[in-house]
Each structure stands twice: as C-alpha cells, then as structure tokens.
Write a protein that holds these residues in place. Structure first.
Motif, mmCIF file in Angstrom:
data_model
loop_
_atom_site.group_PDB
_atom_site.id
_atom_site.type_symbol
_atom_site.label_atom_id
_atom_site.label_comp_id
_atom_site.label_asym_id
_atom_site.label_seq_id
_atom_site.Cartn_x
_atom_site.Cartn_y
_atom_site.Cartn_z
ATOM 1 N N TYR A 13 0.650 -1.298 -0.321
ATOM 2 C CA TYR A 13 0.242 0.297 0.289
ATOM 3 C C TYR A 13 1.176 1.113 0.160
ATOM 4 O O TYR A 13 1.813 1.306 0.294
ATOM 5 C CB TYR A 13 -0.987 -0.320 1.564
ATOM 6 C CG TYR A 13 -2.283 -1.445 0.790
ATOM 7 C CD1 TYR A 13 -3.368 -0.460 0.280
ATOM 8 C CD2 TYR A 13 -2.043 -2.392 1.359
ATOM 9 C CE1 TYR A 13 -4.748 -1.046 0.682
ATOM 10 C CE2 TYR A 13 -2.952 -2.969 1.008
ATOM 11 C CZ TYR A 13 -4.515 -2.486 1.119
ATOM 12 O OH TYR A 13 -5.652 -3.774 0.981
ATOM 13 N N SER A 17 -1.328 9.452 0.315
ATOM 14 C CA SER A 17 -1.723 9.995 -1.583
ATOM 15 C C SER A 17 -2.964 8.784 -1.812
ATOM 16 O O SER A 17 -3.029 7.590 -0.552
ATOM 17 C CB SER A 17 0.055 9.444 -2.167
ATOM 18 O OG SER A 17 -0.630 9.597 -3.790
ATOM 19 N N ASP A 18 -3.649 9.597 -2.445
ATOM 20 C CA ASP A 18 -4.299 8.475 -2.868
ATOM 21 C C ASP A 18 -4.460 8.534 -4.421
ATOM 22 O O ASP A 18 -4.958 8.164 -5.228
ATOM 23 C CB ASP A 18 -5.861 9.565 -2.834
ATOM 24 C CG ASP A 18 -5.761 11.194 -4.082
ATOM 25 O OD1 ASP A 18 -4.694 11.237 -4.320
ATOM 26 O OD2 ASP A 18 -6.338 11.908 -4.339
ATOM 27 N N THR A 19 -3.348 8.428 -4.733
ATOM 28 C CA THR A 19 -2.864 7.137 -6.345
ATOM 29 C C THR A 19 -1.922 6.408 -5.798
ATOM 30 O O THR A 19 -0.756 6.629 -4.993
ATOM 31 C CB THR A 19 -2.474 8.961 -7.219
ATOM 32 O OG1 THR A 19 -0.850 9.612 -7.181
ATOM 33 C CG2 THR A 19 -3.487 9.955 -7.317
ATOM 34 N N VAL A 93 -5.333 1.060 6.276
ATOM 35 C CA VAL A 93 -6.172 0.641 5.088
ATOM 36 C C VAL A 93 -6.424 -1.087 4.529
ATOM 37 O O VAL A 93 -6.987 -1.030 4.172
ATOM 38 C CB VAL A 93 -5.585 1.329 3.284
ATOM 39 C CG1 VAL A 93 -6.127 1.480 3.336
ATOM 40 C CG2 VAL A 93 -5.082 3.080 4.167
ATOM 41 N N GLN A 119 -14.068 6.543 4.941
ATOM 42 C CA GLN A 119 -13.920 6.058 3.777
ATOM 43 C C GLN A 119 -15.030 7.076 3.211
ATOM 44 O O GLN A 119 -15.882 7.581 3.765
ATOM 45 C CB GLN A 119 -14.186 4.427 4.011
ATOM 46 C CG GLN A 119 -13.822 5.104 1.862
ATOM 47 C CD GLN A 119 -14.169 2.790 2.011
ATOM 48 O OE1 GLN A 119 -14.538 2.485 2.233
ATOM 49 N NE2 GLN A 119 -14.146 3.015 0.446
ATOM 50 N N SER A 121 -16.761 8.975 -0.598
ATOM 51 C CA SER A 121 -15.834 8.737 -1.627
ATOM 52 C C SER A 121 -15.142 7.543 -2.152
ATOM 53 O O SER A 121 -14.283 8.342 -3.711
ATOM 54 C CB SER A 121 -15.735 10.313 -2.355
ATOM 55 O OG SER A 121 -17.370 11.005 -2.289
ATOM 56 N N THR A 123 -12.264 7.486 -1.055
ATOM 57 C CA THR A 123 -10.334 7.323 -0.422
ATOM 58 C C THR A 123 -10.851 7.181 0.493
ATOM 59 O O THR A 123 -11.936 8.012 1.815
ATOM 60 C CB THR A 123 -10.331 8.568 -0.693
ATOM 61 O OG1 THR A 123 -10.300 8.832 -2.259
ATOM 62 C CG2 THR A 123 -9.405 8.913 -0.038
ATOM 63 N N ARG A 125 -8.949 7.714 4.173
ATOM 64 C CA ARG A 125 -8.063 7.700 5.259
ATOM 65 C C ARG A 125 -8.130 7.830 6.472
ATOM 66 O O ARG A 125 -9.096 7.153 7.068
ATOM 67 C CB ARG A 125 -8.704 9.744 5.230
ATOM 68 C CG ARG A 125 -9.052 10.552 3.923
ATOM 69 C CD ARG A 125 -9.179 11.858 4.058
ATOM 70 N NE ARG A 125 -8.613 12.343 5.104
ATOM 71 C CZ ARG A 125 -7.352 13.171 4.420
ATOM 72 N NH1 ARG A 125 -7.162 12.830 3.296
ATOM 73 N NH2 ARG A 125 -6.148 13.790 5.440
ATOM 74 N N ALA A 286 -4.372 9.875 2.977
ATOM 75 C CA ALA A 286 -5.297 8.562 2.219
ATOM 76 C C ALA A 286 -4.210 7.699 2.755
ATOM 77 O O ALA A 286 -3.030 7.929 2.097
ATOM 78 C CB ALA A 286 -5.625 9.275 0.671
ATOM 79 N N MET A 288 -4.327 4.208 -0.413
ATOM 80 C CA MET A 288 -4.496 2.995 -1.555
ATOM 81 C C MET A 288 -3.696 1.883 -1.801
ATOM 82 O O MET A 288 -2.256 1.544 -1.259
ATOM 83 C CB MET A 288 -5.176 3.358 -2.148
ATOM 84 C CG MET A 288 -3.861 4.322 -3.096
ATOM 85 S SD MET A 288 -4.646 4.894 -5.092
ATOM 86 C CE MET A 288 -5.320 3.410 -5.428
#
Length: 291
Positions: A13, A17-19, A93, A119, A121, A123, A125, A286, A288
């Motif tokens: 993970y 970052s959300d990317t 996460v 969480q 939308s 994403t 956090r 964030a 992912m």
C-alpha cells in the motif's frame, strides 16, 4: 527465511496519497505470527521499501474492540524502528478494506497508538494519534557534524526554527531551510550522516521549509534504514508538530499541511493536527493499495 511454513502474504500500500504513484509505499503482513525477527527483517529487505509493518494479536490486557486491536512492528531493510507513521497508515488501510472503517488500536514498541479510519467517495483516510512527544536540544558539535554531512552551510538555515531533536514515537533531527531551493538541493554524505544518526539514535532527519503559516515542504534522509530518502514520513510529521508547538511557531489549535515526496517524483500530503491541552499529535492522510 527461517520459518518452515509457507511464505507470509505481503500486501503493498502507499500512504499519504490517493494515487498509487504518490506517497510512501509500505509492505504489510497482516498475520506475522509465524515470523521471528530475522524473518521480518528479511521480508522488509526483500521489499526494499523504507519500512514494512508486521501485525500480530495484541498483548494480553490491552483494551480495545475485539478484532480491531493489534501488535505492530516495523522494519526497514536494515533494522527495526520503534514506530513508523506511513506503515501505520498502510496497515490501517489494508485492515479497513477487510474489516471496514472505524477505530483501531496499534500496540507498537513506542507505545499504544490509536488509529481512526474513514472512507468518503471511495477514498480511505487514516488518522493516527502519536504517543506523547518531547523535544531535546542538540549539542553544537553534533549540529556542526549534521550540517557538514548534509553539505548545508549554517547560513542556509532559517533562524526562526532552532535545530532540535523531536520525538513522537521515534527521534528526528529537525532542521529548517531558509529557502525552497536549499531544501531541493539534497546531496549528502550517506555514510557520514548514517554514523551520526546511529550515535544520536535518530530515525530520520526532518528537513523543512515554511511556505505559509500552516504549509510546509519537508524531506527526510533515512540512511540508517538503508534508504537515501523517505518519500512521506508520518512519525517525523508527528515529531514536527510537537516541535512547532513547543516553540510557539503555530497556534495551539492548528491544522498543518506537509508536502513531501515532490522532489522524488512521489508527491504526498500529510495533515498534522494540534489541539490545545492535548500533548499528542494527530497525523492523517489517504492511502491505497498499489498491488
């Protein structure tokens, strides 16, 4: 690996970052009960990330909702560290994807760290609450050696930010650059800085530049972990929050934004929250899955 059983499942993970191409990647082993210290170090070294998190059942007597309390250990490719913020976010996460958002409790070698996962939308956090922090002075000779290893003239420091060692789960030397250009120009003597950091028991050096009253850019050399630079450092962000509060550089109630990883091509964003009357520091961001 010294275990005779199957290799542990490792999930990957990124944190803050959300990317998937931003922030700081970490390996997470959600069930490390069959691993000993050398196994965990071997997994971390094979992954090559700045740190990886290894989860086991909580110690006896630790209060917490069943199934949401864990013991967590953190290993860099070269050594164990007492606490790691970005691997905490990564582990939280990973757990949220399996058991849902909500509150978690992590028992670390630095102390008990409450974690909250939300969480929105799509994403996820995570916000962690540090152990109680403290600030220490650094000897003049040690500061001189740190600047020499970094090849930073003392005149390039921001005089509003006195050099100090800050702790909020791990020890970090805080040095503030007077300009963004100084922060961007990082080419240090790896072995020399590593030797000093081992002597002072430092996890990273937290290099900062203040853009606005509440926005900072940061970089974290991490030679003691076998990594030139950490892309996003939650433990250092917590220590920095305690540091700026100690010197009255921000209000007692403040929300700070730390940008890290831009100079590495892995931009990350860390939110540091300070609350009046509460010594502990909250660090959020964030996260992912990246693989």
């Amino acid at each position: 690996m010294t275990t005779n059983g199957p290799r542990p499942e490792v999930v990957r993970y990124t944190a803050f970052s959300d990317t998937p191409d931003g922030g700081n990647p970490a390996g997470v082993v959600l069930d490390a009960t069959a691993l000993d210290d050398s196994d965990m170090l071997a997994v971390a070294a094979e992954l090559g990330y700045s740190e990886s998190a290894f989860l086991t059942p909580p110690p006896e007597g630790l209060e917490g909702q069943e199934g949401r309390t864990y013991s967590v250990r953190y290993f860099s490719p070269k050594a164990e560290v007492p606490f790691c913020g970005h691997a905490t976010v990564a582990a939280a996460v990973a757990l949220a994807e399996r058991i849902g958002p909500g509150k978690l409790v992590f028992s670390t070698r630095a102390g008990v760290v409450p974690v909250e996962v939300t969480q929105e939308s799509g994403t996820i956090r995570v916000t962690l609450t540090s152990v109680e922090p403290h600030i220490e002075e650094i000897a003049d000779a040690d500061l001189t050696e740190a600047l020499a290893a970094l090849d930073w003239p003392a005149a390039d420091l921001d005089p509003a930010f006195p050099p100090r060692i800050a702790f909020a789960g791990a020890r970090h030397l805080v040095l503030a650059a007077a300009t963004r250009a100084r922060l961007a120009d990082l080419a240090y003597d790896f072995a020399r800085l590593e030797a000093l950091m081992h002597r002072l028991d430092l996890t990273t050096v937290q290099l900062v530049w203040r853009e606005t009253a509440t926005v900072f850019h940061v970089r974290d050399p991490f030679p003691v972990g076998g990594v030139v630079e950490d892309p996003a450092t939650g433990a250092a962000a917590a220590a920095f929050g305690a540091y700026v509060r100690e010197f009255g550089l921000v209000p007692e109630d403040a929300v700070l934004t730390l940008h890290q990883g831009e100079d590495l091509g892995r931009p990350g964003r860390l939110t540091v929250t300070l609350r009046a009357g509460d010594p502990r520091v909250r660090v959020g961001g964030a996260g992912m899955r990246i693989r």
